[in-house]
Design a protein around this motif. Structure first.
Motif, PDB file in Angstrom:
ATOM      1  N   UNK A 152       0.696  -1.227   0.093  1.00 30.85           N
ATOM      2  CA  UNK A 152      -0.024  -0.084  -0.014  1.00 30.85           C
ATOM      3  C   UNK A 152       0.812   1.174  -0.153  1.00 30.85           C
ATOM      4  N   UNK A 153       2.034   1.271   0.526  1.00 33.20           N
ATOM      5  CA  UNK A 153       2.799   2.329   0.494  1.00 33.20           C
ATOM      6  C   UNK A 153       4.433   2.088   0.037  1.00 33.20           C
ATOM      7  N   UNK A 154       4.524   2.304  -1.259  1.00 35.59           N
ATOM      8  CA  UNK A 154       3.506   2.826  -2.320  1.00 35.59           C
ATOM      9  C   UNK A 154       2.842   1.524  -2.738  1.00 35.59           C
ATOM     10  N   UNK A 155       1.798   1.895  -3.605  1.00 35.71           N
ATOM     11  CA  UNK A 155       0.799   0.962  -4.398  1.00 35.71           C
ATOM     12  C   UNK A 155       1.710   0.117  -5.069  1.00 35.71           C
ATOM     13  N   UNK A 156       1.642  -1.002  -5.099  1.00 37.86           N
ATOM     14  CA  UNK A 156       2.173  -1.933  -5.904  1.00 37.86           C
ATOM     15  C   UNK A 156       1.336  -3.195  -6.096  1.00 37.86           C
ATOM     16  N   UNK A 157       1.061  -3.606  -7.557  1.00 36.99           N
ATOM     17  CA  UNK A 157      -0.057  -4.320  -8.255  1.00 36.99           C
ATOM     18  C   UNK A 157       0.631  -5.796  -8.045  1.00 36.99           C
ATOM     19  N   UNK A 158      -0.134  -6.807  -8.384  1.00 37.54           N
ATOM     20  CA  UNK A 158       0.209  -8.172  -8.231  1.00 37.54           C
ATOM     21  C   UNK A 158       1.290  -8.573  -9.427  1.00 37.54           C
ATOM     22  N   UNK A 159       1.932  -9.654  -8.851  1.00 39.36           N
ATOM     23  CA  UNK A 159       3.003 -10.124  -9.725  1.00 39.36           C
ATOM     24  C   UNK A 159       2.407 -11.345 -10.641  1.00 39.36           C
ATOM     25  N   UNK A 160       2.933 -11.748 -11.590  1.00 46.80           N
ATOM     26  CA  UNK A 160       2.612 -12.681 -12.695  1.00 46.80           C
ATOM     27  C   UNK A 160       1.581 -13.672 -12.379  1.00 46.80           C
ATOM     28  N   UNK A 161       2.197 -14.529 -11.213  1.00 49.54           N
ATOM     29  CA  UNK A 161       1.310 -15.640 -11.005  1.00 49.54           C
ATOM     30  C   UNK A 161       0.087 -15.384 -10.425  1.00 49.54           C
ATOM     31  N   UNK A 162       0.053 -14.134  -9.633  1.00 53.36           N
ATOM     32  CA  UNK A 162      -1.214 -13.756  -8.905  1.00 53.36           C
ATOM     33  C   UNK A 162      -2.152 -13.513 -10.105  1.00 53.36           C
ATOM     34  N   UNK A 163      -1.746 -12.594 -11.130  1.00 47.26           N
ATOM     35  CA  UNK A 163      -2.566 -11.874 -12.221  1.00 47.26           C
ATOM     36  C   UNK A 163      -3.299 -13.210 -13.067  1.00 47.26           C
ATOM     37  N   UNK A 164      -2.361 -14.246 -13.098  1.00 48.04           N
ATOM     38  CA  UNK A 164      -2.881 -15.468 -13.749  1.00 48.04           C
ATOM     39  C   UNK A 164      -3.726 -16.081 -13.131  1.00 48.04           C
ATOM     40  N   UNK A 165      -3.698 -16.189 -11.753  1.00 47.86           N
ATOM     41  CA  UNK A 165      -4.562 -17.038 -10.699  1.00 47.86           C
ATOM     42  C   UNK A 165      -5.898 -16.198 -10.876  1.00 47.86           C
ATOM     43  N   UNK A 166      -5.715 -14.924 -11.025  1.00 49.55           N
ATOM     44  CA  UNK A 166      -7.019 -14.179 -10.961  1.00 49.55           C
ATOM     45  C   UNK A 166      -7.941 -14.452 -12.247  1.00 49.55           C
ATOM     46  N   UNK A 167      -7.228 -14.474 -13.295  1.00 49.37           N
ATOM     47  CA  UNK A 167      -7.792 -14.836 -14.738  1.00 49.37           C
ATOM     48  C   UNK A 167      -8.452 -16.288 -14.465  1.00 49.37           C
ATOM     49  N   UNK A 168      -7.744 -17.271 -14.227  1.00 46.42           N
ATOM     50  CA  UNK A 168      -8.233 -18.769 -14.177  1.00 46.42           C
ATOM     51  C   UNK A 168      -9.267 -18.788 -12.944  1.00 46.42           C
ATOM     52  N   UNK A 169      -9.339 -18.162 -12.112  1.00 45.15           N
ATOM     53  CA  UNK A 169     -10.289 -17.912 -11.122  1.00 45.15           C
ATOM     54  C   UNK A 169     -11.833 -17.176 -11.793  1.00 45.15           C
ATOM     55  N   UNK A 170     -11.753 -16.765 -12.915  1.00 42.85           N
ATOM     56  CA  UNK A 170     -12.767 -15.909 -13.487  1.00 42.85           C
ATOM     57  C   UNK A 170     -12.894 -14.490 -13.475  1.00 42.85           C
ATOM     58  N   UNK A 171     -11.683 -13.878 -13.346  1.00 41.01           N
ATOM     59  CA  UNK A 171     -11.655 -12.419 -13.130  1.00 41.01           C
ATOM     60  C   UNK A 171     -10.758 -11.605 -14.393  1.00 41.01           C
ATOM     61  N   UNK A 172     -10.513 -10.686 -14.128  1.00 40.26           N
ATOM     62  CA  UNK A 172      -9.921  -9.624 -15.473  1.00 40.26           C
ATOM     63  C   UNK A 172      -8.894  -9.019 -14.534  1.00 40.26           C
ATOM     64  N   UNK A 173      -7.515  -9.361 -14.683  1.00 36.88           N
ATOM     65  CA  UNK A 173      -6.528  -8.526 -13.918  1.00 36.88           C
ATOM     66  C   UNK A 173      -6.571  -7.212 -14.535  1.00 36.88           C
ATOM     67  N   UNK A 174      -6.673  -6.194 -13.345  1.00 39.44           N
ATOM     68  CA  UNK A 174      -6.763  -4.779 -13.658  1.00 39.44           C
ATOM     69  C   UNK A 174      -5.507  -4.082 -14.288  1.00 39.44           C
ATOM     70  N   UNK A 175      -4.344  -4.666 -14.147  1.00 39.43           N
ATOM     71  CA  UNK A 175      -2.965  -4.069 -14.641  1.00 39.43           C
ATOM     72  C   UNK A 175      -2.199  -5.273 -15.146  1.00 39.43           C
TER      73      UNK A 175
END
Length: 269
Positions: A152-175
Motif C-alpha cells: 500500500x505504501x507505495x501502491x504495488x500491483x500483483x505479480x505474474x502468477x497472481x494475475x494468472x490465478x485471478x484470470x483462472x478464477x474468473x476475473x480480469x486482472x486490472x493491470x
C-alpha cells in the motif's frame, strides 16, 4: 550425500515453497533448516530449525548444519547465495514468476531429490485443480475486473502468477501490462488515480506480512466511486497462500480468489 543415496540429504530452505514441496513429496527428512517465515506445513516450524528471513540469513548457523544444498528464491537472495557459495556450499536460486513456472519448479525440485515420480503426480494434481477451477469459472456469466494490491505504501500491483490465478478464477486482472514485471519496483503505481479510472469491481489485498485494511483503501482520495468500494467488495487474501510461488498459491490461494469472484458473480451476475 551417501553411497546409497546420491541425492542431497541435508537441505536448507531459505523460503517456504521448497519446504512445502519437499513435505508434500514425503522428502522432509532431507531438510535441516528452514525460513523463519515458513507457515506451511505447520509441523515444519516445530520440526526444523529456523535459520533465515527473506533478505537475511544466519550464515554461521547454516554452515553449522553442514548442508549439501541450499535452496532460495529470486535476486533478492543473491547476497545470501553469494556468501554461501564463497563458503563452498552448493546453492540453487530459482526465479520462477508464473503458474507454469511453479509447476516446473515442483517437477525440478522433485527430480533433484530423486522423487521424480512423486513430483510428477503432485504437479498433475495441481494442474487438475487449475483446470477444474478454470472450467467452473468459465461457466460464470460475467468476469469482474480485479485489482490486486501487493503493498500500500507505495501502491504495488500483483505479480505474474497472481494475475494468472485471478484470470483462472474468473476475473480480469486490472493491470496485465504490469503483471509481467518480475521486480516489485517496476509494479509501483505512480498515480493511484489510475486504479479509480480503471474502475475495478473487486479489490483484493495481500500486504506481504501485515493485515490488509479495506477501510483505508476505501478512504483514498477519488476512490469513493470505484465499483468495488461503492459495493464493499474489498477482501484480504492471506499472503502465505498467494505471495509465494509454490503449491499454496495453486491450491489455497486460487480457491480463495475464486470464492470471492464466485460470490461477486452470484450477487451481480
Amino acid at each position: 550425500m551417501t553411497k546409497h543415496d546420491p541425492f542431497p540429504h541435508r537441505i536448507v530452505c531459505l523460503t517456504e515453497e521448497p519446504t512445502e514441496v519437499l513435505y508434500a513429496l514425503g522428502e522432509e527428512h532431507r531438510i535441516v533448516g528452514i525460513s523463519g517465515f515458513t507457515v506451511r506445513p505447520p509441523r515444519a516450524r516445530k520440526e526444523k530449525p529456523k535459520v533465515s528471513a527473506f533478505t537475511s540469513a544466519k550464515l554461521d548457523e547454516i554452515l553449522a548444519l553442514q548442508p549439501d544444498l541450499v535452496i532460495g528464491f529470486s535476486d533478492i537472495q543473491a547476497d545470501i547465495a553469494r556468501e554461501l557459495i564463497r563458503a563452498g556450499i552448493e546453492v540453487w536460486i530459482s526465479n520462477h514468476r508464473s503458474v507454469e513456472g511453479i509447476l516446473a519448479y515442483i517437477r525440478r525440485l522433485g527430480a533433484m531429490v530423486g522423487a521424480h515420480e512423486k513430483a510428477e503426480q503432485y504437479a498433475q494434481r495441481a494442474e487438475a485443480h487449475l483446470a477444474q477451477v478454470r472450467a467452473t469459472a468459465s461457466a460464470c456469466s460475467r468476469r469482474p475486473k480485479v485489482y490486486f494490491e501487493e503493498w500500500d505504501e507505495p501502491l504495488i500491483t500483483g505479480i505474474r502468477w497472481v494475475a494468472e490465478l485471478v484470470n483462472i478464477a474468473g476475473g480480469e486482472d486490472l493491470f496485465p501490462e504490469l503483471a509481467r514485471e518480475p521486480l516489485a519496483k517496476h509494479r509501483i503505481l505512480a498515480d493511484g488515480g489510475e486504479v479509480a479510472r480503471r474502475a475495478p469491481d473487486i479489490i483484493l489485498g495481500s500486504w506481504c506480512g501485515k493485515r490488509f485494511r479495506p477501510e483505508r483503501v476505501a478512504a483514498r482520495e477519488g476512490w469513493d466511486e470505484v465499483p468495488a468500494v461503492r459495493n464493499g467488495d474489498l477482501y484480504e487474501i492471506k499472503s502465505p497462500i498467494i505471495l509465494q510461488p509454490g503449491p499454496a498459491a495453486l491450491f489455497d490461494g486460487l480457491d480463495a480468489i475464486h470464492a470471492v469472484i464466485a460470490g461477486w458473480v452470484a450477487r451481480h451476475g
